[in-house]
Design a protein around this motif. Structure first.
Motif, PDB file in Angstrom:
ATOM      1  N   SER B  94       0.662   4.575   1.523  1.00  0.00           N
ATOM      2  CA  SER B  94      -0.070   6.427   1.119  1.00  0.00           C
ATOM      3  C   SER B  94       0.341   6.316  -0.249  1.00  0.00           C
ATOM      4  N   THR B  97      -0.920   3.673  -3.202  1.00  0.00           N
ATOM      5  CA  THR B  97      -2.751   3.957  -3.933  1.00  0.00           C
ATOM      6  C   THR B  97      -2.943   4.844  -4.547  1.00  0.00           C
ATOM      7  N   SER B  98      -2.215   5.832  -4.020  1.00  0.00           N
ATOM      8  CA  SER B  98      -2.109   7.072  -5.247  1.00  0.00           C
ATOM      9  C   SER B  98      -1.656   6.900  -6.616  1.00  0.00           C
TER      10      SER B  98
END
Lengths: 138, 140
Positions: B94, B97-98
């Motif tokens: 996660s 991805t950011s």
């Protein structure tokens, strides 16, 4: 009859106002002077412009505007190393700062990569068995 | 990009709040490093994790090198009992991805939240072992 009653009522209602006005010395009520050109410019020109400039400087300062992101993938990263969640006196590390400059050229090499993120848990035999975690790249 | 502070006041506040919330939720420590790392990132993170052991036995170190596009999460031996490597990998996915979208602070905040949510509650020890079987008596 109605006219007389109306006049009487008006006098009764207006008497406190008249009494208050009579109690105020007339010399304290000075007629307002017209605002000069310089004062008008200062109040209605310079003031709003200065306020606008201050607000612009606050919101355009790097990293301070809501939603601003200093990091841009592909442009590298030259900011100072930062520790968060650690007491300030413990921020120094001999590993971190040593290669900060040399990695700028390396950053350009990495900056042009286009591949999906790679995530791997660190439970392999190559990692320290006492430690856990994961590593990834983007 | 000129050299300077990595984060502004608002971003720093967001990160501090995320770390504080994670620490309050789990009782673990979540130091975050953002900057250049020379050499092996895993070795750096493990060395820093050992150095920060004075914070407590349960330390989860997050190291991010934006220039190398590298992320390393290291859990101490005690923290590893409550936070699995797979949970760390999920949080890392996660976060990266950011990061790939240019949102460093948002990725760190979400990653900290995910790590905190994945931490198992501490094991409770009892002074007397619980009975393993019960005797059923027919009262007829």
């Amino acid at each position: 009859m109605c006219v007389v009653a109306g006049l009487a009522g008006s006098v009764v209602l207006a008497s406190p106002v008249a009494g208050f006005a009579a109690s105020v010395p007339t010399d304290e009520i000075a007629p307002s002077k017209p605002l000069g050109a310089v004062n008008s410019i200062l109040i209605f020109g310079v003031g709003p412009v200065a306020l606008l400039l201050i607000l612009t400087a606050i919101f355009l300062r790097p990293g301070s505007a809501p939603g601003s992101q200093r990091y841009r993938p592909g442009r590298g990263w030259n900011a100072d190393p930062t520790w968060i969640g650690v007491p300030a006196r413990e921020h120094h590390s001999e590993h971190a700062l040593a290669g900060a400059d040399t990695l700028e050229a390396e950053a350009d090499e990495f900056s042009h990569r286009e591949h999906p993120p790679q995530i791997e848990p660190d439970s392999s035999e190559t990692s320290n068995p006492r430690h856990g975690g994961a590593h990834g790249s983007w | 990009m000129a050299r300077g502070e990595a984060f502004g006041f608002v971003e720093q506040h967001r990160l501090n709040e995320a770390i504080r919330a994670a620490e309050q939720q789990t009782g673990m420590h979540f130091p975050v490093y953002v900057g250049a790392v020379s050499g092996d990132m895993a070795a750096f993170a493990q060395a820093e994790g050992d150095r920060l052991s004075y914070l407590g036995p349960e330390v989860v170190l997050i190291a991010v090198d934006p220039a190398r596009r590298g992320l390393q999460i290291v859990t101490s031996a005690a923290a590893r009992r409550r936070l699995s490597d797979n949970s760390c990998a999920l949080a890392a996915l996660s976060m990266t991805t950011s990061f790939g979208l240019g949102d460093l602070v948002g990725g760190l905040v979400v990653g900290l939240r995910m790590l905190a949510d994945a931490v198992a509650p501490p094991r409770q020890t009892y002074g007397r072992p619980a009975p393993t079987s019960s005797t059923v008596t027919d009262g007829v």
